[in-house]
Scaffold this motif. Structure first.
Motif, PDB file in Angstrom:
ATOM      1  N   SER A 115      -9.544  -1.352   2.430  1.00  0.00           N
ATOM      2  CA  SER A 115      -9.688  -1.281   1.522  1.00  0.00           C
ATOM      3  C   SER A 115      -9.226  -2.498   1.176  1.00  0.00           C
ATOM      4  O   SER A 115      -9.669  -3.828  -0.257  1.00  0.00           O
ATOM      5  CB  SER A 115     -10.392  -0.009   0.732  1.00  0.00           C
ATOM      6  OG  SER A 115     -11.617   0.458   1.269  1.00  0.00           O
ATOM      7  N   THR A 116      -7.808  -3.000   0.772  1.00  0.00           N
ATOM      8  CA  THR A 116      -7.030  -3.390  -0.025  1.00  0.00           C
ATOM      9  C   THR A 116      -6.495  -4.431   0.818  1.00  0.00           C
ATOM     10  O   THR A 116      -5.850  -5.527   0.430  1.00  0.00           O
ATOM     11  CB  THR A 116      -5.877  -2.089  -0.043  1.00  0.00           C
ATOM     12  OG1 THR A 116      -5.068  -1.748   0.924  1.00  0.00           O
ATOM     13  CG2 THR A 116      -5.975  -1.686  -1.441  1.00  0.00           C
ATOM     14  N   THR A 176     -10.958   4.874  -9.209  1.00  0.00           N
ATOM     15  CA  THR A 176     -10.115   4.227  -8.855  1.00  0.00           C
ATOM     16  C   THR A 176     -10.590   3.309  -7.120  1.00  0.00           C
ATOM     17  O   THR A 176     -10.280   2.904  -6.387  1.00  0.00           O
ATOM     18  CB  THR A 176      -8.938   5.370  -8.029  1.00  0.00           C
ATOM     19  OG1 THR A 176      -8.578   5.894  -9.802  1.00  0.00           O
ATOM     20  CG2 THR A 176      -8.017   4.686  -7.311  1.00  0.00           C
ATOM     21  N   THR A 209     -10.590  -0.509  -6.179  1.00  0.00           N
ATOM     22  CA  THR A 209      -9.752  -0.884  -5.201  1.00  0.00           C
ATOM     23  C   THR A 209     -11.270  -1.703  -4.400  1.00  0.00           C
ATOM     24  O   THR A 209     -10.470  -2.495  -3.648  1.00  0.00           O
ATOM     25  CB  THR A 209      -9.921   0.655  -4.203  1.00  0.00           C
ATOM     26  OG1 THR A 209      -8.648   1.076  -4.474  1.00  0.00           O
ATOM     27  CG2 THR A 209      -9.144   0.151  -2.751  1.00  0.00           C
ATOM     28  N   THR A 236       0.989  -1.121  -0.066  1.00  0.00           N
ATOM     29  CA  THR A 236      -0.388   0.507   0.248  1.00  0.00           C
ATOM     30  C   THR A 236       0.689   1.473   0.160  1.00  0.00           C
ATOM     31  O   THR A 236       0.719   2.328   0.047  1.00  0.00           O
ATOM     32  CB  THR A 236      -1.030   0.249   1.137  1.00  0.00           C
ATOM     33  OG1 THR A 236       0.150  -0.197   1.957  1.00  0.00           O
ATOM     34  CG2 THR A 236      -1.887  -1.198   1.281  1.00  0.00           C
ATOM     35  N   LYS A 278      -9.445  -4.805  -4.223  1.00  0.00           N
ATOM     36  CA  LYS A 278      -8.603  -4.549  -2.843  1.00  0.00           C
ATOM     37  C   LYS A 278      -7.301  -4.731  -3.822  1.00  0.00           C
ATOM     38  O   LYS A 278      -6.225  -5.082  -3.148  1.00  0.00           O
ATOM     39  CB  LYS A 278      -8.680  -6.196  -1.795  1.00  0.00           C
ATOM     40  CG  LYS A 278     -10.547  -7.068  -1.822  1.00  0.00           C
ATOM     41  CD  LYS A 278     -10.169  -7.568  -0.936  1.00  0.00           C
ATOM     42  CE  LYS A 278     -11.233  -7.547   0.206  1.00  0.00           C
ATOM     43  NZ  LYS A 278     -12.378  -7.769  -1.295  1.00  0.00           N
ATOM     44  N   ARG A 279      -7.046  -4.012  -4.249  1.00  0.00           N
ATOM     45  CA  ARG A 279      -5.847  -3.294  -4.882  1.00  0.00           C
ATOM     46  C   ARG A 279      -6.102  -1.908  -5.183  1.00  0.00           C
ATOM     47  O   ARG A 279      -6.504  -1.687  -5.872  1.00  0.00           O
ATOM     48  CB  ARG A 279      -5.443  -4.820  -6.289  1.00  0.00           C
ATOM     49  CG  ARG A 279      -3.824  -4.004  -6.586  1.00  0.00           C
ATOM     50  CD  ARG A 279      -3.664  -5.230  -7.015  1.00  0.00           C
ATOM     51  NE  ARG A 279      -3.905  -4.896  -8.724  1.00  0.00           N
ATOM     52  CZ  ARG A 279      -3.504  -4.142  -9.901  1.00  0.00           C
ATOM     53  NH1 ARG A 279      -2.227  -3.406  -9.358  1.00  0.00           N
ATOM     54  NH2 ARG A 279      -4.020  -4.161 -11.166  1.00  0.00           N
ATOM     55  N   TYR A 280      -4.514  -1.400  -5.121  1.00  0.00           N
ATOM     56  CA  TYR A 280      -4.513  -0.148  -5.365  1.00  0.00           C
ATOM     57  C   TYR A 280      -3.911   0.130  -6.618  1.00  0.00           C
ATOM     58  O   TYR A 280      -2.884   0.679  -6.478  1.00  0.00           O
ATOM     59  CB  TYR A 280      -4.312   1.441  -4.392  1.00  0.00           C
ATOM     60  CG  TYR A 280      -4.705   1.898  -4.615  1.00  0.00           C
ATOM     61  CD1 TYR A 280      -5.573   3.097  -4.747  1.00  0.00           C
ATOM     62  CD2 TYR A 280      -3.289   2.964  -4.672  1.00  0.00           C
ATOM     63  CE1 TYR A 280      -5.531   4.413  -4.709  1.00  0.00           C
ATOM     64  CE2 TYR A 280      -2.918   4.879  -4.958  1.00  0.00           C
ATOM     65  CZ  TYR A 280      -3.955   5.572  -5.580  1.00  0.00           C
ATOM     66  OH  TYR A 280      -4.661   6.360  -4.843  1.00  0.00           O
ATOM     67  N   ALA A 292      -0.279   3.938  -2.546  1.00  0.00           N
ATOM     68  CA  ALA A 292      -1.256   4.356  -1.994  1.00  0.00           C
ATOM     69  C   ALA A 292      -1.209   5.943  -1.429  1.00  0.00           C
ATOM     70  O   ALA A 292      -1.707   6.382  -1.230  1.00  0.00           O
ATOM     71  CB  ALA A 292      -2.618   2.928  -1.430  1.00  0.00           C
TER      72      ALA A 292
END
Length: 554
Positions: free
Chosen positions: A541-542, A350, A354, A23, A358-360, A26
């Motif tokens: 979130s991630t 985005t 996300t 992250t 679950k990926r930024y 992010a």
């Protein structure tokens, strides 16, 4: 010399350390403008008036002139002005509670939507709706700028579309800091160029006002017709989602206190729902300039803002400066709004991506995605079928905004079935809340069917009315049926300190996120399920395996 850093490199990291590394991108990006998350008090350094000026700078778009001209040419001045007024009232009333929540709790419209009837994943639907709004209107403004570049520099339209797309990228990279400076410094120039010609024409040619008021339109006889008014209002109501872009700025408002409450409320009303006052005025000016051009040179170029202002400047200035000034107005307007469209669209895409993956991937990825969609629309000559696109889109936008506004105004404050303070964090919300999702899907689905004549030609003009009424009725009805059970998955986020301070503003107390190792203010964190620590909302979130997400309350 200490060997700890080198040792740390060869030791197998635990899952929390892996998540922290994953992250980093992010964290670095979102700490510039707090994309996807609560905007902390420490970052909100602007005064209410600076925030309001920045937000209002984003509505400098020329599309209003085209929208007003299109409605006026089709239905006549009387029907067009009534349509503009009806739409403005609806936009103001629905925009007020949304703007208040964004400014009061410092979150964007997607985060508001999550806790106002849609749920953590349910609001992905509306994020896509909002992202579509941004690239549709980016394409519209880019088309208008390309028309200006063709007139002023002789650029072919396809190249003008490309130039208008690429030139905003450097400005969008830097988030709110750059946008606030751009909007504040360009607004006075834009206002002078827009208002000056109108004042001159009215003062020197009073007959232009009479021709404007008497214009009957190509589809009308000069009288007021309900179907024409509603069809026109439907096109204008496509702008109802503009409140989302206003909130992208209003979330940076300072805390409301006794000392600043007058300035705070003035800024929120003026730059929140109040944007539509200037928007409606521009639409009416668009009708006026279109009628003026018809009287002077014919109807072919009347809907194009570059032609509207070229002829208006031509009446008051030497010929050598007319085209440069008209082009300057169009370029300034396009830059002011399209940096906002690109910025807000990238946040919406985005945010959705996300949550689902679950990926930024980085916000700049979706700046380019949004611009790609816009460029494709421009190259497809969307300007030639503008009213059809906006009339269709407005049904979805109305259903969404009315649903959220009704949840705030009725479900929270009257029925008290929706939690008063907005919630947006993963683990605190159910994945899907049927209150908002059912109301939105039903309202948008039925109104779109009406728009495409599925329920007969007579009902077709009433599709925007249906979208608003169905959303307004179903939202509280679904809350009553479900008794508000699907708003909060749990009411305790595991942290003893209250979310709000004694003045009702989000608490400024900071906590360290044990995943990304950054400090965040109280509303942006929850306790961790597996550690005696806290986790920020974006790391939640991630979190691919859900190690940090609090379980549902028993």
């Amino acid at each position: 010399m200490s060997t700890e850093p080198r040792l740390a490199e060869v030791v197998e990291p635990d899952p929390a350390q892996k998540a922290a590394r994953g992250t980093d991108q992010a964290v670095k990006e979102t700490l510039e403008d707090y994309a996807l998350r609560f905007a902390p008090r420490s970052y909100r350094r602007w005064t209410p008036m600076v925030v309001a000026t920045t937000a209002l700078g984003g509505i400098a778009y020329m599309a209003d002139f085209s929208i007003g001209a299109g409605i006026g040419l089709a239905h006549g001045t009387g029907n067009a002005l009534l349509a503009i007024a009806v739409a403005a009232v609806v936009i103001f009333v629905t925009g007020f509670p949304l703007a208040y929540y964004g400014a009061r709790y410092n979150i964007d419209l997607d985060l508001i939507t999550r806790g106002s009837g849609f749920g953590y994943f349910g609001s992905v639907l509306t994020s896509v709706i909002f992202a579509s709004f941004t690239f549709i209107f980016f394409a519209l403004e880019g088309s208008i700028m390309a028309q200006g570049l063709k007139l002023g520099l002789g650029l072919p339209l396809w190249l003008g579309y490309l130039v208008s797309t690429l030139m905003v990228i450097p400005l969008v990279i830097y988030g709110m800091t750059a946008l606030s400076k751009l909007q504040v410094w360009t607004t006075p120039i834009w206002l002078l160029l827009m208002v000056g010609p109108l004042v001159y024409l009215v003062a020197t040619d009073p007959g232009s006002v009479d021709r404007f008021l008497a214009y009957a339109g190509t589809d009308g006889d000069g009288g007021v017709n309900t179907a024409s008014v509603l069809l026109g209002a439907g096109v204008c109501l496509s702008l109802i989602a503009q409140i989302g872009e206003q909130i992208d700025y209003l979330r940076f408002m300072p805390p409301r206190t006794e000392a600043n409450k007058r300035a705070w409320w003035t800024a929120v009303v003026m730059a929140g729902p109040g944007w539509v006052v200037l928007g409606a005025l521009k639409q009416a000016i668009g009708v006026f300039l279109a009628v003026y051009i018809i009287a002077e040179v014919g109807a072919a170029a009347a809907p194009e803002p570059i032609q509207q202002f070229k002829h208006a400047f031509d009446a008051m200035l030497p010929s050598w400066i007319v085209v440069p000034l008209a082009v300057a107005l169009v370029v300034i307007s396009q830059i002011k709004i399209n940096v906002t469209n690109a910025y807000s669209g990238s946040l919406a895409w985005t945010n959705s991506f996300t949550r689902v993956t679950k990926r930024y991937p980085g916000r700049m990825v979706f700046v380019l995605v949004n611009l790609g969609f816009a460029l494709a629309l421009m190259e497809a000559d969307m300007f030639s079928f503008l009213n059809s696109i906006l009339g269709f889109y407005s049904n979805c936008a109305i259903a969404w905004v009315v649903t959220v506004a009704t949840d705030i105004g009725i479900n929270k404050y009257v029925l008290k079935l929706s939690p008063h303070a907005p919630e947006f964090r993963r683990g605190m919300l159910y994945a899907v809340n049927p209150v908002g999702v059912v109301a939105f899907v039903a309202a948008s689905g039925l109104s779109i069917a009406m728009y495409f004549h599925a329920l007969g030609d007579t009902l077709q003009p009433y599709s925007p009315v249906a979208a608003a009424v169905i959303a307004f009725v179903l939202t509280p009805l679904m809350a009553v049926v479900t008794q508000g059970r699907y708003y909060l998955r749990r009411t305790d986020d595991g942290i003893a300190e209250p979310l709000l301070d004694e003045d009702g503003n989000p608490s400024a107390t900071t906590y360290d996120c044990h995943v990304c190792r950054q400090r965040f203010e109280r509303p942006d964190v929850t306790a961790c399920q597996t550690h005696d620590a806290v986790v920020c909302s974006l790391c939640l979130s991630t979190d691919k395996v859900g190690d940090h997400v609090l379980p549902a309350a028993v």
